[in-house]
Design an enzyme around this catalytic site. Structure first.
Site, mmCIF file in Angstrom:
data_model
loop_
_atom_site.group_PDB
_atom_site.id
_atom_site.type_symbol
_atom_site.label_atom_id
_atom_site.label_comp_id
_atom_site.label_asym_id
_atom_site.label_seq_id
_atom_site.Cartn_x
_atom_site.Cartn_y
_atom_site.Cartn_z
ATOM 1 N N GLY A 1 14.448 -17.253 7.352
ATOM 2 C CA GLY A 1 15.754 -17.461 6.725
ATOM 3 C C GLY A 1 15.826 -16.797 5.359
ATOM 4 O O GLY A 1 16.915 -16.638 4.799
ATOM 5 N N ILE B 1 15.949 -10.264 2.501
ATOM 6 C CA ILE B 1 15.288 -9.086 1.925
ATOM 7 C C ILE B 1 16.349 -7.982 1.819
ATOM 8 O O ILE B 1 17.106 -7.769 2.770
ATOM 9 C CB ILE B 1 14.066 -8.678 2.798
ATOM 10 C CG1 ILE B 1 13.395 -7.400 2.286
ATOM 11 C CG2 ILE B 1 14.410 -8.512 4.271
ATOM 12 C CD1 ILE B 1 12.042 -7.093 2.956
ATOM 13 N N PRO B 2 16.432 -7.300 0.667
ATOM 14 C CA PRO B 2 17.426 -6.219 0.541
ATOM 15 C C PRO B 2 17.161 -5.116 1.566
ATOM 16 O O PRO B 2 16.005 -4.889 1.947
ATOM 17 C CB PRO B 2 17.212 -5.699 -0.885
ATOM 18 C CG PRO B 2 16.466 -6.765 -1.596
ATOM 19 C CD PRO B 2 15.662 -7.496 -0.573
ATOM 20 N N LEU C 1 17.136 -2.010 1.234
ATOM 21 C CA LEU C 1 16.460 -0.817 0.716
ATOM 22 C C LEU C 1 15.648 -1.207 -0.522
ATOM 23 O O LEU C 1 16.099 -2.019 -1.328
ATOM 24 C CB LEU C 1 17.480 0.278 0.374
ATOM 25 C CG LEU C 1 16.923 1.611 -0.086
ATOM 26 C CD1 LEU C 1 17.721 2.784 0.521
ATOM 27 C CD2 LEU C 1 16.905 1.759 -1.602
ATOM 28 N N GLY C 2 14.445 -0.645 -0.624
ATOM 29 C CA GLY C 2 13.599 -0.946 -1.782
ATOM 30 C C GLY C 2 13.023 0.323 -2.364
ATOM 31 O O GLY C 2 13.279 1.432 -1.865
ATOM 32 N N GLY D 1 9.590 2.528 -3.221
ATOM 33 C CA GLY D 1 8.165 2.711 -2.953
ATOM 34 C C GLY D 1 7.409 2.955 -4.247
ATOM 35 O O GLY D 1 8.012 3.331 -5.261
ATOM 36 N N ASP E 1 7.881 -2.141 -3.161
ATOM 37 C CA ASP E 1 6.786 -2.030 -2.195
ATOM 38 C C ASP E 1 5.504 -1.629 -2.922
ATOM 39 O O ASP E 1 5.350 -0.469 -3.323
ATOM 40 C CB ASP E 1 7.127 -0.973 -1.137
ATOM 41 C CG ASP E 1 6.048 -0.873 -0.075
ATOM 42 O OD1 ASP E 1 5.968 -1.802 0.753
ATOM 43 O OD2 ASP E 1 5.281 0.105 -0.075
ATOM 44 N N TYR F 1 -2.656 1.807 -4.235
ATOM 45 C CA TYR F 1 -1.868 2.754 -5.024
ATOM 46 C C TYR F 1 -2.355 2.801 -6.483
ATOM 47 O O TYR F 1 -1.892 3.631 -7.266
ATOM 48 C CB TYR F 1 -0.370 2.424 -4.972
ATOM 49 C CG TYR F 1 0.222 2.409 -3.573
ATOM 50 C CD1 TYR F 1 -0.392 3.077 -2.516
ATOM 51 C CD2 TYR F 1 1.395 1.715 -3.298
ATOM 52 C CE1 TYR F 1 0.145 3.047 -1.235
ATOM 53 C CE2 TYR F 1 1.945 1.688 -2.018
ATOM 54 C CZ TYR F 1 1.303 2.354 -0.987
ATOM 55 O OH TYR F 1 1.843 2.316 0.282
ATOM 56 N N LYS G 1 -0.215 -5.328 -0.354
ATOM 57 C CA LYS G 1 -0.962 -4.991 0.870
ATOM 58 C C LYS G 1 -2.457 -5.045 0.596
ATOM 59 O O LYS G 1 -2.907 -4.621 -0.481
ATOM 60 C CB LYS G 1 -0.628 -3.570 1.349
ATOM 61 C CG LYS G 1 0.836 -3.269 1.492
ATOM 62 C CD LYS G 1 1.082 -1.885 2.101
ATOM 63 C CE LYS G 1 2.520 -1.460 1.885
ATOM 64 N NZ LYS G 1 2.744 -0.714 0.650
ATOM 65 N N HIS H 1 -2.631 -3.494 5.449
ATOM 66 C CA HIS H 1 -2.172 -2.103 5.274
ATOM 67 C C HIS H 1 -2.483 -1.243 6.512
ATOM 68 O O HIS H 1 -1.645 -0.470 6.974
ATOM 69 C CB HIS H 1 -2.859 -1.525 4.034
ATOM 70 C CG HIS H 1 -2.100 -0.437 3.353
ATOM 71 N ND1 HIS H 1 -2.080 -0.263 1.996
ATOM 72 C CD2 HIS H 1 -1.324 0.551 3.852
ATOM 73 C CE1 HIS H 1 -1.322 0.776 1.681
ATOM 74 N NE2 HIS H 1 -0.859 1.298 2.804
HETATM 75 N N1 LIG Z 1 2.314 1.214 4.774
HETATM 76 C C1 LIG Z 1 1.850 2.442 4.632
HETATM 77 O O1 LIG Z 1 0.798 2.801 5.211
HETATM 78 C C2 LIG Z 1 2.596 3.425 3.789
HETATM 79 C C3 LIG Z 1 2.331 4.805 3.932
HETATM 80 C C4 LIG Z 1 3.042 5.704 3.145
HETATM 81 C C5 LIG Z 1 4.011 5.253 2.240
HETATM 82 N N2 LIG Z 1 4.231 3.908 2.108
HETATM 83 C C6 LIG Z 1 5.267 3.396 1.152
HETATM 84 O O2 LIG Z 1 6.488 4.083 1.410
HETATM 85 C C7 LIG Z 1 6.977 4.656 0.203
HETATM 86 C C8 LIG Z 1 7.822 5.901 0.490
HETATM 87 O O3 LIG Z 1 7.080 6.915 1.149
HETATM 88 P P1 LIG Z 1 6.736 8.291 0.422
HETATM 89 O O4 LIG Z 1 6.694 8.057 -1.044
HETATM 90 O O5 LIG Z 1 5.531 8.860 1.056
HETATM 91 O O6 LIG Z 1 7.914 9.266 0.871
HETATM 92 P P2 LIG Z 1 9.493 9.359 0.750
HETATM 93 O O7 LIG Z 1 10.068 8.158 0.121
HETATM 94 O O8 LIG Z 1 9.949 9.773 2.093
HETATM 95 O O9 LIG Z 1 9.667 10.636 -0.221
HETATM 96 C C9 LIG Z 1 9.586 10.495 -1.611
HETATM 97 C C10 LIG Z 1 9.986 11.824 -2.283
HETATM 98 O O10 LIG Z 1 11.277 12.222 -1.867
HETATM 99 C C11 LIG Z 1 11.961 12.864 -2.939
HETATM 100 N N3 LIG Z 1 13.238 12.166 -3.163
HETATM 101 C C12 LIG Z 1 13.432 10.822 -3.358
HETATM 102 N N4 LIG Z 1 14.738 10.547 -3.512
HETATM 103 C C13 LIG Z 1 15.389 11.744 -3.435
HETATM 104 C C14 LIG Z 1 16.747 12.124 -3.531
HETATM 105 N N5 LIG Z 1 17.721 11.237 -3.714
HETATM 106 N N6 LIG Z 1 17.029 13.459 -3.442
HETATM 107 C C15 LIG Z 1 16.063 14.370 -3.244
HETATM 108 N N7 LIG Z 1 14.762 14.072 -3.117
HETATM 109 C C16 LIG Z 1 14.433 12.769 -3.216
HETATM 110 C C17 LIG Z 1 11.074 12.793 -4.141
HETATM 111 O O11 LIG Z 1 10.433 14.067 -4.273
HETATM 112 P P3 LIG Z 1 10.164 14.701 -5.729
HETATM 113 O O12 LIG Z 1 9.227 13.765 -6.378
HETATM 114 O O13 LIG Z 1 9.570 16.031 -5.422
HETATM 115 O O14 LIG Z 1 11.508 14.783 -6.407
HETATM 116 C C18 LIG Z 1 10.072 11.714 -3.789
HETATM 117 O O15 LIG Z 1 8.810 11.921 -4.374
HETATM 118 C C19 LIG Z 1 5.711 4.908 -0.621
HETATM 119 O O16 LIG Z 1 5.968 5.131 -1.978
HETATM 120 C C20 LIG Z 1 4.930 3.636 -0.319
HETATM 121 O O17 LIG Z 1 5.410 2.561 -1.123
HETATM 122 C C21 LIG Z 1 3.563 2.999 2.886
#
Ligand SMILES: NC(=O)c1ccc[n+]([C@@H]2O[C@H](COP(=O)([O-])OP(=O)(O)OC[C@H]3O[C@@H](n4cnc5c(N)ncnc54)[C@H](OP(=O)(O)O)[C@@H]3O)[C@@H](O)[C@H]2O)c1
Length: 343
Positions: free
Chosen positions: A23, A26-27, A29-30, A32, A60, A65, A94, A127
């Site tokens: 219940g 969670i928003p 969009l968050g 990372g 997240d 990290y 995580k 994780h």
């Molecule tokens: N559970 C897991 O195993 C796992 C694995 C991977 C990630 N994660 C989580 O997921 C989060 C997101 O994944 P991610 O950081 O790998 O990739 P992502 O969110 O798909 O890509 C992030 C990159 O996209 C660019 N960006 C962001 N907003 C933008 C916009 N409005 N316009 C243009 N470019 C934009 C930025 O690049 P620039 O910096 O070059 O501008 C940013 O560094 C992570 O930070 C982490 O918290 C979890």
């Protein structure tokens, strides 16, 4: 000046929420917090401050990290500055793969709480579903000879610790990450407390429709990582075949129609598709527009359908550094033929 201030803020009340099975809300969009080797802890924690001030309420985090202490300082400042209260935030943590042993999940969660300066986490995830450790930043070809395949009993020992964290009140929900249907089929019947959310790679070029549907049917909320196709991910996580989501013709076409950056189309698609994307950015213009896009100008059914058909089944986070001795390819980690690979 006042007008500019307004454009930097998205009223969190306008950001839709999803309900977890408890219940709790969670928003949709968050933000990372994985810096992909490109951004340091201070830069990321500053971005968390700016993001929360702009209206973000979901963060997240993960111990691997290596920025939870800095994010903890940011959270304290946000509370001290009366930007938000703890109850208004939804914070995910995580447990990393090197802390799967007896008592270690609990110790790791306590350490994260201390680093983040919190009494509880809203969601705590396993994780990865195996204890395979690699040093942060290591080369994609490096292998740890201690790595092991997935074993249900070992995973359940980790899950039992998560369940006890929840019973102790240190976390409010527990969940998993990087799971597959065969692994979930093994573990879900054994869980005393079901996962409330599962984090998985989700973006237009990698939609995982079967896993996504499976998770939703179990009343588990899917959180999508790499929602923009992780354009800044480390070189070690890239291959020549990887798609670039923001260059897919269907995404570019919709971006032109809505007069926005292709990133915005990826996020609108994710939210309208029922996911909770957690895009990373340290750039205020990006993170504000990423949040704002869920409050206005939705994609049409036709655009949603075109993007659904644009799936390239292209996994970006292959996890090859977690392969155990004897495994042949990163595909062994993902049970592609429905079988869990082991020794
Ligand atoms: N559970 C897991 O195993 C796992 C694995 C991977 C990630 N994660 C989580 O997921 C989060 C997101 O994944 P991610 O950081 O790998 O990739 P992502 O969110 O798909 O890509 C992030 C990159 O996209 C660019 N960006 C962001 N907003 C933008 C916009 N409005 N316009 C243009 N470019 C934009 C930025 O690049 P620039 O910096 O070059 O501008 C940013 O560094 C992570 O930070 C982490 O918290 C979890």
């Amino acid at each position: 000046m006042e007008e500019k201030k307004m454009t930097d803020f998205v009223d969190p009340k306008l950001v839709p929420k999803r309900k977890l099975y408890t219940g709790a809300e969670i928003p949709v969009l968050g933000i990372g917090t994985f810096g992909s080797d490109k951004y340091g802890a201070r830069e990321i924690s500053d971005a968390v401050y700016g993001a929360v001030k702009s209206g973000y309420r979901l963060i997240d985090c993960a111990s691997v990290y290596q920025n939870e202490k800095e994010i903890g300082e940011t959270l304290k400042k946000l509370f001290d500055d009366n930007v938000v209260t703890r109850e208004e935030l939804f914070i995910t943590g995580k447990v990393w793969n090197d802390m799967h042993g007896d008592g270690e999940v609990i110790a790791s969660c306590r350490q994260s709480l201390e680093d983040l300066g919190l009494d509880y986490l809203d969601l705590y995830l396993v994780h990865w579903p195996f204890p395979n450790y690699h040093a942060p930043g290591c080369d994609g070809d490096s292998r740890n000879t201690d790595s092991r395949p997935f074993f249900t009993e070992e995973f359940m020992a980790v899950w039992r610790q998560c369940e006890s964290l929840l019973k102790e009140g240190l976390v409010r929900h527990i969940g998993m990450s990087n799971m597959t249907i065969p692994k979930l089929e093994k573990v879900l019947p054994l869980c005393e407390i079901q996962p409330a959310a599962i984090e998985m790679e989700l973006h237009p070029g990698f939609q995982q429709p079967e896993l996504f549907k499976y998770v939703q049917e179990k009343n588990i909320v899917p959180i999508g990582y790499c929602p923009l196709g992780s354009p800044s991910r480390p070189e070690r996580d890239r291959t020549a075949e990887d798609v670039s989501d923001m260059e897919l013709p269907e995404i570019v076409e919709a971006a032109k129609a809505h007069n926005v950056h292709p990133a915005i189309i990826c996020l609108k698609w994710a939210v309208q598709n029922g996911q909770i994307p957690i895009p990373f950015s340290v750039k205020p213009k990006q993170y504000v527009e990423n949040l704002r896009c869920v409050t206005e100008d939705p994609l049409t059914d036709e655009e949603m359908d075109k993007i659904r058909k644009a799936d390239k089944n292209c996994r970006l986070v292959k996890g090859q550094v977690f392969l155990w001795p004897g495994a042949t390819s990163w595909e062994d980690l993902w049970d592609l033929d429905g079988e869990i690979k082991g020794w």
